[in-house]
Design a protein around this motif. Structure first.
Motif, PDB file in Angstrom:
ATOM      1  N   UNK A 392       0.833  -1.215   0.000  1.00 38.45           N
ATOM      2  CA  UNK A 392       0.000   0.000   0.000  1.00 38.45           C
ATOM      3  C   UNK A 392       0.863   1.259   0.000  1.00 38.45           C
ATOM      4  N   UNK A 393       1.970   1.214   0.716  1.00 31.62           N
ATOM      5  CA  UNK A 393       2.849   2.378   0.772  1.00 31.62           C
ATOM      6  C   UNK A 393       3.775   2.464  -0.443  1.00 31.62           C
ATOM      7  N   UNK A 394       4.204   1.309  -0.961  1.00 26.67           N
ATOM      8  CA  UNK A 394       5.259   1.308  -1.983  1.00 26.67           C
ATOM      9  C   UNK A 394       4.737   1.554  -3.393  1.00 26.67           C
ATOM     10  N   UNK A 395       3.587   0.951  -3.740  1.00 26.66           N
ATOM     11  CA  UNK A 395       3.095   1.040  -5.123  1.00 26.66           C
ATOM     12  C   UNK A 395       2.788   2.478  -5.538  1.00 26.66           C
ATOM     13  N   UNK A 410       9.329   3.539   8.310  1.00 26.98           N
ATOM     14  CA  UNK A 410       8.857   2.285   7.714  1.00 26.98           C
ATOM     15  C   UNK A 410       9.927   1.204   7.803  1.00 26.98           C
ATOM     16  N   UNK A 411      11.171   1.597   7.591  1.00 28.27           N
ATOM     17  CA  UNK A 411      12.245   0.614   7.681  1.00 28.27           C
ATOM     18  C   UNK A 411      12.401   0.039   9.081  1.00 28.27           C
ATOM     19  N   UNK A 449      10.164  -1.570  16.611  1.00 28.33           N
ATOM     20  CA  UNK A 449       8.766  -1.206  16.378  1.00 28.33           C
ATOM     21  C   UNK A 449       8.425   0.122  17.032  1.00 28.33           C
ATOM     22  N   UNK A 450       8.913   0.336  18.260  1.00 27.42           N
ATOM     23  CA  UNK A 450       8.637   1.604  18.932  1.00 27.42           C
ATOM     24  C   UNK A 450       9.289   2.775  18.191  1.00 27.42           C
ATOM     25  N   UNK A 451      10.539   2.590  17.763  1.00 21.67           N
ATOM     26  CA  UNK A 451      11.214   3.663  17.038  1.00 21.67           C
ATOM     27  C   UNK A 451      10.517   3.971  15.719  1.00 21.67           C
ATOM     28  N   UNK A 452      10.153   2.928  14.963  1.00 24.65           N
ATOM     29  CA  UNK A 452       9.466   3.152  13.702  1.00 24.65           C
ATOM     30  C   UNK A 452       8.109   3.807  13.874  1.00 24.65           C
ATOM     31  N   UNK A 453       7.370   3.382  14.895  1.00 24.93           N
ATOM     32  CA  UNK A 453       6.053   3.991  15.149  1.00 24.93           C
ATOM     33  C   UNK A 453       6.198   5.449  15.532  1.00 24.93           C
TER      34      UNK A 453
END
Length: 464
Positions: A392-395, A410-411, A449-453
């Motif tokens: 959903x994000x990449x296309x 996202x990474x 996960x916490x850092x990415x969020x």
């Protein structure tokens, strides 16, 4: 009467005393503001269309410049290729002169030798073992001089009887057999011819006559003049083509500039109309405010309409100037940094493929392991959700019109999900003791996960 006079002196319209005319006047002002607001609502679409016009004009100018540069490059490459070819031909003329002189001398010597051989007749007095009868038989087969045969060879007889016979080869490729001429007479015959050939070669000219050398020199000089004329003509043709291309480019830019000027003039006129509408809205709002101050509340039904009519006019962001279109200027400090980073990378296909594969096989189920039912379902659902979110994000960010980098964080989130699935598979492994490593990977997954969020919720440019 004094109240009416004071209102006229202050520049205000005399207030009607009946409630119905008051409401009618207020409705008129509100409807006028509403109509003007509807017209002003088209300004955003107009500004977007004008911005697209500016981008399109800049793109057309860029294409015209690229076509101009490409055409000039082709002209220069064609001129350089012609000059290289002509210079090569000019440089080879000296060798060509020597080649023609060598060829002419070879032709002259061959003609002289053939003429001398034709002037050397076969006679019985010069050939040992040849009588008048054999000379007559040779003449009957067309062999009268040293030029009428080239050699001898043994081969089978035509009728197949009598074994091998001697054949005399003619210059035209035919061969003849003369009865009475065998091996003992072929040697004197060939020795006589070779002696005649040696005498002719010794007397043949070894240099070209002056008139022949002069004729070849004239041919070479004529060829040199022609090549030099073509070289000059190629340069002139390239200059003419370059002039025509510059003229065509100037005309194309002139047409683009004229069209841009007309479009900019119409846009300014339209923008002036919107500005005049905005001033009318402000004047009507001031009139509505004065009317409300003068007559107070006009009823419950008009309160909401009054509030909507008195809303401030939205201010649109400034658009780029027609002379400095957005796609031709350098990004300023206030422009988002992500606008210049390009589209999302193809490397994101790797995690998409991995999580898609995990959706099918799950975690902790390979190499003969059997994972709990809850882990089998949860791991597949998590991998499926991650795959769908990444796609959903990449296309959209790979498309040309909506290209953009992946959102910040996202990474980190993808890494966290990857580590979480790996830790879950390690916990489900019953054949090896990796509990401590699984705990450490679980902690790293949670931190990722916490850092990415956090980065997704508050990007770095907002956090600063």
């Amino acid at each position: 009467m004094s109240d009416t006079t004071s209102r006229l002196r202050d520049g205000l319209t005399p207030a009607p005393h009946s409630p119905a005319p008051i409401r009618a006047e207020r409705r008129r002002i509100i409807e006028s503001i509403r109509a003007l607001r509807r017209l002003l609502g088209k300004r955003r679409a107009f500004e977007l269309a004008d911005r697209r016009r500016l981008n399109r004009e800049a793109r057309d100018r860029g294409r015209a410049e690229a076509a101009h540069v490409g055409a000039l490059r082709q002209i220069e490459e064609k001129r350089a290729g012609q000059e290289r070819s002509l210079a090569k031909d000019l440089g080879s003329l000296d060798g060509k002169r020597e080649q023609q002189e060598t060829h002419a001398l070879a032709v002259l010597r061959r003609e002289f030798i053939e003429r001398r051989l034709r002037n050397t007749p076969l006679t019985a007095s010069e050939l040992n073992g040849f009588g008048t009868g054999l000379i007559r038989d040779l003449a009957a087969q067309g062999i009268r001089t040293a030029a009428d045969f080239t050699g001898v060879a043994w081969d089978r007889a035509v009728n197949g009887k009598g074994g091998n016979v001697l054949y005399i080869h003619r210059p035209d490729g035919r061969r003849v057999h003369i009865n009475g001429i065998g091996r003992h007479r072929s040697d004197p015959l060939m020795e006589w011819r070779q002696a005649a050939l040696n005498r002719a070669e010794a007397r043949a000219p070894r240099t070209l006559p002056p008139d022949e050398r002069h004729r070849i020199s004239e041919i070479i000089e004529a060829e040199r003049s022609r090549l030099r004329a073509e070289l000059s003509k190629a340069s002139l043709a390239a200059d003419d083509a370059r002039t025509q291309e510059n003229q065509r480019h100037t005309e194309a830019l002139g047409r683009l500039a004229a069209a841009s000027h007309d479009a900019a003039r119409r846009a300014e006129e339209r923008r002036a109309e919107f500005d005049a509408m905005a001033e009318q809205v402000l004047a009507l709002q001031a009139e509505l405010s004065a009317h409300m101050d003068r007559h107070g509340d006009a009823g419950l039904r008009s309160r909401r309409a009054q509030r909507r009519a008195l809303r401030p006019i939205p201010v649109l962001p400034a658009i780029p100037s027609p002379r400095t279109p957005a796609n031709l200027t350098m990004p300023s400090d206030s422009a988002p940094a992500a606008a210049a980073t390009g589209r999302a990378r193809l490397g994101w296909l790797l995690p998409v493929l991995y999580f898609g594969f995990t959706t099918v096989v799950g975690v902790g189920e390979l190499a003969g392991n059997t994972a709990p039912l809850g882990l089998m379902i949860a791991s597949r659902l998590l991998a499926l959700a991650t795959t769908a979110e990444l796609l959903r994000l990449w296309i959209p960010r790979r498309r040309r019109r909506t290209q953009a980098p992946m959102p910040p964080g996202t990474g980190w989130q993808t890494t966290g999900v990857f580590l979480a699935l790996g830790a879950a598979g390690m916990f489900a492994d019953e054949k090896s003791d990796v509990f401590a490593a699984a705990c450490a990977i679980s902690v790293l997954a949670a931190l990722s996960l916490l850092a990415g969020t956090g980065l997704r919720i508050r990007p770095p440019e907002l956090a600063g």
